[in-house]
Design a protein around this motif. Structure first.
Motif, PDB file in Angstrom:
ATOM      1  N   THR A   1       0.804  -1.227   0.000  1.00 11.49           N
ATOM      2  CA  THR A   1       0.000   0.000   0.000  1.00 11.49           C
ATOM      3  C   THR A   1       0.835   1.275   0.000  1.00 11.49           C
ATOM      4  OG1 THR A   1      -0.167   0.004   2.419  1.00 11.49           O
ATOM      5  CG2 THR A   1      -1.920  -1.111   1.201  1.00 11.49           C
ATOM      6  N   SER A   2       2.148   1.174   0.217  1.00 12.61           N
ATOM      7  CA  SER A   2       2.972   2.381   0.269  1.00 12.61           C
ATOM      8  C   SER A   2       3.010   3.053  -1.102  1.00 12.61           C
ATOM      9  CB  SER A   2       4.389   2.051   0.735  1.00 12.61           C
ATOM     10  OG  SER A   2       5.038   1.212  -0.199  1.00 12.61           O
ATOM     11  N   LEU A   3       3.272   4.369  -1.074  1.00 14.31           N
ATOM     12  CA  LEU A   3       3.177   5.189  -2.282  1.00 14.31           C
ATOM     13  C   LEU A   3       4.536   5.716  -2.740  1.00 14.31           C
ATOM     14  CD1 LEU A   3       0.022   7.232  -1.239  1.00 14.31           C
ATOM     15  CD2 LEU A   3       0.124   5.241  -2.751  1.00 14.31           C
ATOM     16  N   GLU A   4       5.600   4.945  -2.485  1.00  9.65           N
ATOM     17  CA  GLU A   4       6.947   5.351  -2.890  1.00  9.65           C
ATOM     18  C   GLU A   4       7.420   6.599  -2.146  1.00  9.65           C
ATOM     19  OE1 GLU A   4       8.793   3.568  -4.656  1.00  9.65           O
ATOM     20  OE2 GLU A   4       7.479   2.236  -5.744  1.00  9.65           O
ATOM     21  N   ARG A   5       6.779   6.918  -1.030  1.00 11.64           N
ATOM     22  CA  ARG A   5       7.214   8.071  -0.258  1.00 11.64           C
ATOM     23  C   ARG A   5       8.418   7.684   0.586  1.00 11.64           C
ATOM     24  NH1 ARG A   5       1.235   9.017   2.103  1.00 11.64           N
ATOM     25  NH2 ARG A   5       1.789   6.925   2.808  1.00 11.64           N
ATOM     26  N   VAL A   6       9.267   8.681   0.875  1.00  8.31           N
ATOM     27  CA  VAL A   6      10.449   8.417   1.694  1.00  8.31           C
ATOM     28  C   VAL A   6      10.049   7.830   3.039  1.00  8.31           C
ATOM     29  CG1 VAL A   6      12.380   9.497   2.919  1.00  8.31           C
ATOM     30  CG2 VAL A   6      11.853  10.180   0.572  1.00  8.31           C
ATOM     31  N   ARG A   7       8.970   8.373   3.629  1.00  9.19           N
ATOM     32  CA  ARG A   7       8.597   7.896   4.961  1.00  9.19           C
ATOM     33  C   ARG A   7       8.084   6.459   4.934  1.00  9.19           C
ATOM     34  NH1 ARG A   7       4.412  11.752   4.059  1.00  9.19           N
ATOM     35  NH2 ARG A   7       2.321  10.860   3.968  1.00  9.19           N
ATOM     36  N   ASP A   8       7.503   6.021   3.807  1.00  2.25           N
ATOM     37  CA  ASP A   8       7.062   4.629   3.714  1.00  2.25           C
ATOM     38  C   ASP A   8       8.263   3.691   3.732  1.00  2.25           C
ATOM     39  OD1 ASP A   8       4.274   5.053   3.581  1.00  2.25           O
ATOM     40  OD2 ASP A   8       4.435   5.614   1.482  1.00  2.25           O
ATOM     41  N   LEU A   9       9.302   4.037   2.987  1.00  5.96           N
ATOM     42  CA  LEU A   9      10.507   3.220   2.984  1.00  5.96           C
ATOM     43  C   LEU A   9      11.166   3.251   4.364  1.00  5.96           C
ATOM     44  CD1 LEU A   9      12.333   1.426   1.283  1.00  5.96           C
ATOM     45  CD2 LEU A   9      13.622   3.469   0.631  1.00  5.96           C
ATOM     46  N   GLU A  10      11.156   4.404   5.008  1.00  2.68           N
ATOM     47  CA  GLU A  10      11.716   4.508   6.359  1.00  2.68           C
ATOM     48  C   GLU A  10      10.956   3.607   7.331  1.00  2.68           C
ATOM     49  OE1 GLU A  10      11.455   8.659   7.123  1.00  2.68           O
ATOM     50  OE2 GLU A  10      13.383   9.132   6.172  1.00  2.68           O
ATOM     51  N   ASP A  11       9.640   3.533   7.168  1.00  3.62           N
ATOM     52  CA  ASP A  11       8.833   2.654   8.025  1.00  3.62           C
ATOM     53  C   ASP A  11       9.217   1.193   7.817  1.00  3.62           C
ATOM     54  OD1 ASP A  11       7.512   4.861   8.978  1.00  3.62           O
ATOM     55  OD2 ASP A  11       5.692   4.547   7.798  1.00  3.62           O
ATOM     56  N   LEU A  12       9.390   0.802   6.565  1.00  4.64           N
ATOM     57  CA  LEU A  12       9.776  -0.582   6.271  1.00  4.64           C
ATOM     58  C   LEU A  12      11.159  -0.889   6.833  1.00  4.64           C
ATOM     59  CD1 LEU A  12       8.424  -0.869   2.617  1.00  4.64           C
ATOM     60  CD2 LEU A  12       7.599  -2.156   4.599  1.00  4.64           C
ATOM     61  N   ILE A  13      12.077   0.056   6.711  1.00  7.76           N
ATOM     62  CA  ILE A  13      13.414  -0.135   7.265  1.00  7.76           C
ATOM     63  C   ILE A  13      13.348  -0.309   8.783  1.00  7.76           C
ATOM     64  CG2 ILE A  13      15.636   1.003   7.703  1.00  7.76           C
ATOM     65  CD1 ILE A  13      15.372   2.270   4.909  1.00  7.76           C
ATOM     66  N   ALA A  14      12.541   0.525   9.436  1.00  7.06           N
ATOM     67  CA  ALA A  14      12.398   0.428  10.894  1.00  7.06           C
ATOM     68  C   ALA A  14      11.875  -0.945  11.295  1.00  7.06           C
ATOM     69  CB  ALA A  14      11.471   1.526  11.403  1.00  7.06           C
ATOM     70  N   LEU A  15      10.927  -1.474  10.527  1.00  9.79           N
ATOM     71  CA  LEU A  15      10.392  -2.805  10.821  1.00  9.79           C
ATOM     72  C   LEU A  15      11.454  -3.875  10.648  1.00  9.79           C
ATOM     73  CD1 LEU A  15       6.916  -2.404   9.111  1.00  9.79           C
ATOM     74  CD2 LEU A  15       7.277  -2.949  11.530  1.00  9.79           C
ATOM     75  N   VAL A  16      12.206  -3.815   9.558  1.00 14.82           N
ATOM     76  CA  VAL A  16      13.262  -4.808   9.314  1.00 14.82           C
ATOM     77  C   VAL A  16      14.282  -4.774  10.446  1.00 14.82           C
ATOM     78  CG1 VAL A  16      15.193  -5.420   7.804  1.00 14.82           C
ATOM     79  CG2 VAL A  16      12.981  -4.834   6.814  1.00 14.82           C
ATOM     80  N   GLU A  17      14.624  -3.594  10.906  1.00 14.39           N
ATOM     81  CA  GLU A  17      15.655  -3.466  11.936  1.00 14.39           C
ATOM     82  C   GLU A  17      15.221  -4.004  13.291  1.00 14.39           C
ATOM     83  OE1 GLU A  17      16.675   0.675  11.720  1.00 14.39           O
ATOM     84  OE2 GLU A  17      18.199   0.320  10.159  1.00 14.39           O
TER      85      GLU A  17
END
Length: 228
Positions: A154-170
């Motif tokens: 559902t993410s829209l290629e926004r920087v904050r969406d990628l940051e959210d995914l990175i936070a989850l992976v970490e």
């Protein structure tokens, strides 16, 4: 639109519990996905809106009544939009608190005509301790693995969406849970297979940002196998 902090989410949800008690409504159970979930987990400082999923039309009606019914000194949310269809799957509505810029997006069972809130997701969801005493407005957080899956489609290629995914992976994820949930979703709705390339793209972006993560590589290999 104002940023919605963790503290604001907690205070507003406590007010909704008080309002539900005064209205004496049937117990209402909501599942948080998206940025609101991450904010309550302490994985981001604030979010633009809070996404809520309910399981059926009955719960949707209860929530609608709770948000819109006026009571002295308690929040009344203004409905900004509602889906044109009126059935028990994928219905949605958007609400805004007129004073505090608190924005709620509500979905019934299916989010943005993509993933479903499955039985597995419901079983993995947990109530944060801040809302452990709630009896009328019960709040549950879907698991980190399920948030990862939702955000991947559902993410829209926004920087904050990628940051959210990175936070989850970490935080460390169980990638087998993600794979099994995706397989469950695909087994019930073959049309969701069109989402697989989008998830592959998100995983590729993540690996470019944070390097090799064994679980992500395993997930990408599985996605490529099922994409044909």
């Amino acid at each position: 639109m104002s940023a919605v902090t963790r503290g604001k989410i907690i205070s507003q949800f406590h007010l909704l519990e008080e309002k539900a008690r005064l209205l004496n409504i049937e117990p209402l159970q909501v599942y948080l996905i998206g940025g609101g979930n991450l904010a309550l987990r302490g994985l981001k400082s604030a979010t633009k809106d809070v996404d809520i999923v309910v399981l059926n039309r009955g719960q949707f009606s209860l929530l609608q009544n709770l948000l819109e019914t006026p009571l002295p000194k308690l929040p009344v949310y203004v409905r900004q939009h509602r889906s044109q269809w009126d059935y028990n799957l994928g219905m949605s509505a958007g609400y805004m608190h007129p004073l505090y810029g608190f924005h709620l997006d509500v979905f019934v069972k299916r989010v943005l005509n993509k993933l479903y809130l499955s039985e597995g997701m419901v079983s993995r969801a947990e109530a944060p301790e801040e809302f452990g005493s709630h009896e009328w407005f019960k709040v549950l957080l879907v698991s980190k693995e399920d948030i990862f899956l939702f955000k991947s489609v559902t993410s829209l290629e926004r920087v904050r969406d990628l940051e959210d995914l990175i936070a989850l992976v970490e935080t460390g994820l169980d990638y087998e849970t993600i794979i099994n949930e995706l397989e469950t979703q695909l087994s019930k709705d073959e049309s969701l297979r069109s989402l697989v390339p989008r998830i592959i793209h998100r995983v590729d972006l993540l690996t470019k940002q944070i390097g090799t993560v064994k679980g992500l590589i395993h997930l990408r290999e599985h996605l490529r196998e099922i994409s044909g």
